[in-house]
Structure formats: structure tokens, C-alpha cells
Design an enzyme around this catalytic site. Sequence first.
Site, PDB file in Angstrom:
ATOM      1  N   HIS A 177     -13.983   4.799   7.483  1.00 47.30           N
ATOM      2  CA  HIS A 177     -12.908   3.132   6.999  1.00 47.30           C
ATOM      3  C   HIS A 177     -13.814   2.952   5.913  1.00 47.30           C
ATOM      4  CE1 HIS A 177     -10.904   0.087   9.346  1.00 47.30           C
ATOM      5  NE2 HIS A 177     -10.693  -0.724   7.932  1.00 47.30           N
ATOM      6  N   THR A 224      -4.117   5.501   7.270  1.00 43.85           N
ATOM      7  CA  THR A 224      -5.473   4.930   6.560  1.00 43.85           C
ATOM      8  C   THR A 224      -4.896   3.632   7.257  1.00 43.85           C
ATOM      9  OG1 THR A 224      -4.120   4.719   4.447  1.00 43.85           O
ATOM     10  CG2 THR A 224      -5.958   5.910   4.510  1.00 43.85           C
ATOM     11  N   ALA A 225      -4.280   3.402   8.378  1.00 45.03           N
ATOM     12  CA  ALA A 225      -3.699   2.016   8.712  1.00 45.03           C
ATOM     13  C   ALA A 225      -4.142   1.385   9.521  1.00 45.03           C
ATOM     14  CB  ALA A 225      -2.119   2.351   9.488  1.00 45.03           C
ATOM     15  N   ARG A 226      -4.202   2.097  11.358  1.00 45.21           N
ATOM     16  CA  ARG A 226      -5.403   2.254  12.451  1.00 45.21           C
ATOM     17  C   ARG A 226      -5.065   2.925  13.651  1.00 45.21           C
ATOM     18  NH1 ARG A 226      -6.515  -1.134   9.415  1.00 45.21           N
ATOM     19  NH2 ARG A 226      -6.263  -3.993   9.938  1.00 45.21           N
ATOM     20  N   ILE A 259       0.806  -0.934  -0.120  1.00 42.90           N
ATOM     21  CA  ILE A 259      -0.306  -0.396   0.379  1.00 42.90           C
ATOM     22  C   ILE A 259       1.376   1.475   0.362  1.00 42.90           C
ATOM     23  CG2 ILE A 259      -1.947   1.479   1.153  1.00 42.90           C
ATOM     24  CD1 ILE A 259      -2.718  -1.262   2.453  1.00 42.90           C
ATOM     25  N   GLY A 279     -11.394   2.531   3.178  1.00 39.87           N
ATOM     26  CA  GLY A 279      -9.845   2.354   2.408  1.00 39.87           C
ATOM     27  C   GLY A 279     -10.621   0.844   1.476  1.00 39.87           C
ATOM     28  N   SER A 280     -10.992   0.007   1.493  1.00 35.79           N
ATOM     29  CA  SER A 280     -11.274  -1.055   0.950  1.00 35.79           C
ATOM     30  C   SER A 280     -12.718  -0.992  -0.161  1.00 35.79           C
ATOM     31  CB  SER A 280     -11.247  -1.840   1.438  1.00 35.79           C
ATOM     32  OG  SER A 280     -11.414  -2.554   2.718  1.00 35.79           O
ATOM     33  N   ASP A 310      -8.845   7.917   8.730  1.00 35.59           N
ATOM     34  CA  ASP A 310      -9.983   6.765   7.507  1.00 35.59           C
ATOM     35  C   ASP A 310     -10.315   5.950   8.770  1.00 35.59           C
ATOM     36  OD1 ASP A 310     -12.051   5.791   5.414  1.00 35.59           O
ATOM     37  OD2 ASP A 310     -10.459   4.264   5.383  1.00 35.59           O
ATOM     38  N   GLU A 335     -13.367   2.418  16.886  1.00 36.37           N
ATOM     39  CA  GLU A 335     -14.140   3.117  15.876  1.00 36.37           C
ATOM     40  C   GLU A 335     -15.060   2.587  16.221  1.00 36.37           C
ATOM     41  OE1 GLU A 335     -13.196   0.996  11.986  1.00 36.37           O
ATOM     42  OE2 GLU A 335     -12.015   3.066  12.356  1.00 36.37           O
TER      43      GLU A 335
END
Length: 345
Positions: free
Chosen positions: A311, A262-264, A184, A313-314, A288, A293
Site C-alpha cells: 500500500h 491501486t484502488a481497494r 488518478i 500509493g501515496s 498495491d 490488509e
Amino acid sequence: MTGSADSAIPRSADDHLAEPPSAEPRPVVLLTRRLPDAVEARASRDYTAILNPTDEALSGLTIAARAAETGADAVLCCAGDRLDAAAIAALPERVRLLATFSVGTDHIDLAAAKARGLTVTNTPDVLTDATADIALLLILGAARRASEGERLIRADAWTGWTPTQLMGTHIGGKRLGIIGMGRIGQAVARRARAFGMTIHYSNRKRLPPELEEGAVYHSDPDALLTVSDVLSLHFPATAETRHWLNADRIGRLPPGAILINTARGTVVDDRAVVAALRGGRLAAVGLDVFENEPNLFADYRDLPNSFLLPHLGSATVETRNAMGFKSLDNIDAALSGREPPDRVV
């Protein structure tokens, strides 16, 4: 691996729909959340699939109880499912596999799963491009004050163009610092180069020149911070990385830097980030992911210089289908006695 979602889809949901029924009882697979239609169709075709049509979030103990009630052989779980040691201990012996619909496994107690003899799989390599796209969206949105502009429009408060209205930061020529130069991180770097950004990175190991593509390597991530006009985080959540980006490290960034995550959510100290946003040490953030969360640190909502996404991202059809198909490929392998391709434990 290219990280392309399209190339990673193992097979579509409607392949071999005309397969003759088997006389053998079909294995039972418990799906803990509502998944894309194509994924649920394939699961229902190949297994006795226990679906969650209301998409109700389940506790770990509830998941274990449903697995026992339904006679599940495998559980297809998701990132929000907290499968701690107690939940894993409560799973019936019949369950042989936890296939998580995610790359990260921090929601699963892997040590407890290993001790219990469970196989755990994840879904690597198929969400690279989608997540990298979101990282670029966050960079642009934070730098160009997109959240403020949209709020102005939606509140019907825009009175017209002015020469000094919502002036943001031009990212061309800025230094992008990437911590965690895996698939990524590399995909973000490729996109950022197209906008004229200079790439700096820190990683456990330096990349070979053909993957580095001219990026400047920093063996010490703290040294990377000092040259990061924009900092993008791409490393996993562990006990060691919890609140890694704290007040001290924020202080090493150039004044007016932009933070992207955008990781954690757990890898940043929210209180320190909010204080830096309010004090001007950080110009903006694009986030994100969040700790706890969906119950994010509430102060972010009130800050005009925070660009926030839930969240995503995907979250493309292609990528989420690919993640589901990967999960099912792992289940297919494990329940037929083969080694799952994406085994974590």
C-alpha cells in the site's frame, strides 16, 4: 486540479512558529497514528495534539475511549481505523469532527456519523501523481517479472545472463484498460501513453475530448475487459463493487492479460485472481492494495507472477505531508465555525 502534491500543500509546518500564545484554551486534536514530522509539528503548534508516538494501531472503541479521556474536539484518523457505528456511538459529544488522512472513507460508517451530527472530511486531490506513479511501477514490475528477478538476486541464485531468462511482456503497443477515469485514472493514462500504450477506459460519464486525449470510451465496463491487455482499476470500494472483478469478468479479458489494482483490495475476488494466475488466464498481477490488509490472501506470496507492494500509493514525503496539511486545514475550518473545504458528511 492537477493532482500535484507540491501545489496542493496549504502551508508548511514551520509557518508562523513565533505566533504569540493565546490566553484561550486550545482545542484538543487526537491523532490516531504516527504522522509525518511536519504534520505533527503543525498540529502541536496549533492545538493540544494527542500523538501516538508508538504508532500502535487502535480499534475504533479504543479511539473513542482515548477521545473521551483526553477531551478531544476532533479526531485525525487514518485509513486503517475501523470507525464503525459502535465506535462512532461511543465517541464523546465533545468530538465534532473526524478528519481522515485518506481519500477513501470506507473505514468510517458515514451514515452513523451523519446521524450522530459529526462532520467527516478527507484528503482529495493531493495523492494523484504519487498513486499514478505506483500504478506504472506495478504495470512495469508485473509485465517485466521484476519480482522474480529480484528474488533471484537476493537468494544469490542468479547464474548469469541467458537469452531466454525471465522473458516478460513489452507494454509498448498494448491496450491499457482503465476502469474509473478520475484524476488518478487520467494521470495513469498520461504516463502510459509515454510508453506507447493505447488507452481504453470506462467511466460513469464520458470525459470531454480535452481530458480524453484520444482514449477510447466504453460505456459498459464489461465490454472494456475484452480489449484490456492490461487492466488497471481505479474505482471506490462500495457494497456494489465488492469482488467486482470475479471469475466471470476475468474470463472476458484477453488470454495472458495483466491485472493492476491501486484502488481497494475489496474490488477483486482474490480466489478467482489466484486461480487465473495459476491457470495462465492472467499472465501477472501488480497489487498495491489488498482485502483485509495487512492480512492479504496468502496464496499471492507463493506465486512468482505476482508483483506485490504494501500500500505505497501515496507514500512520498511530499504527498503524505500534503495529506496531513489538508487534514489540518479541515480541522482549522471546522473548529473555527467555517465550512471545511473537503467535507464528505
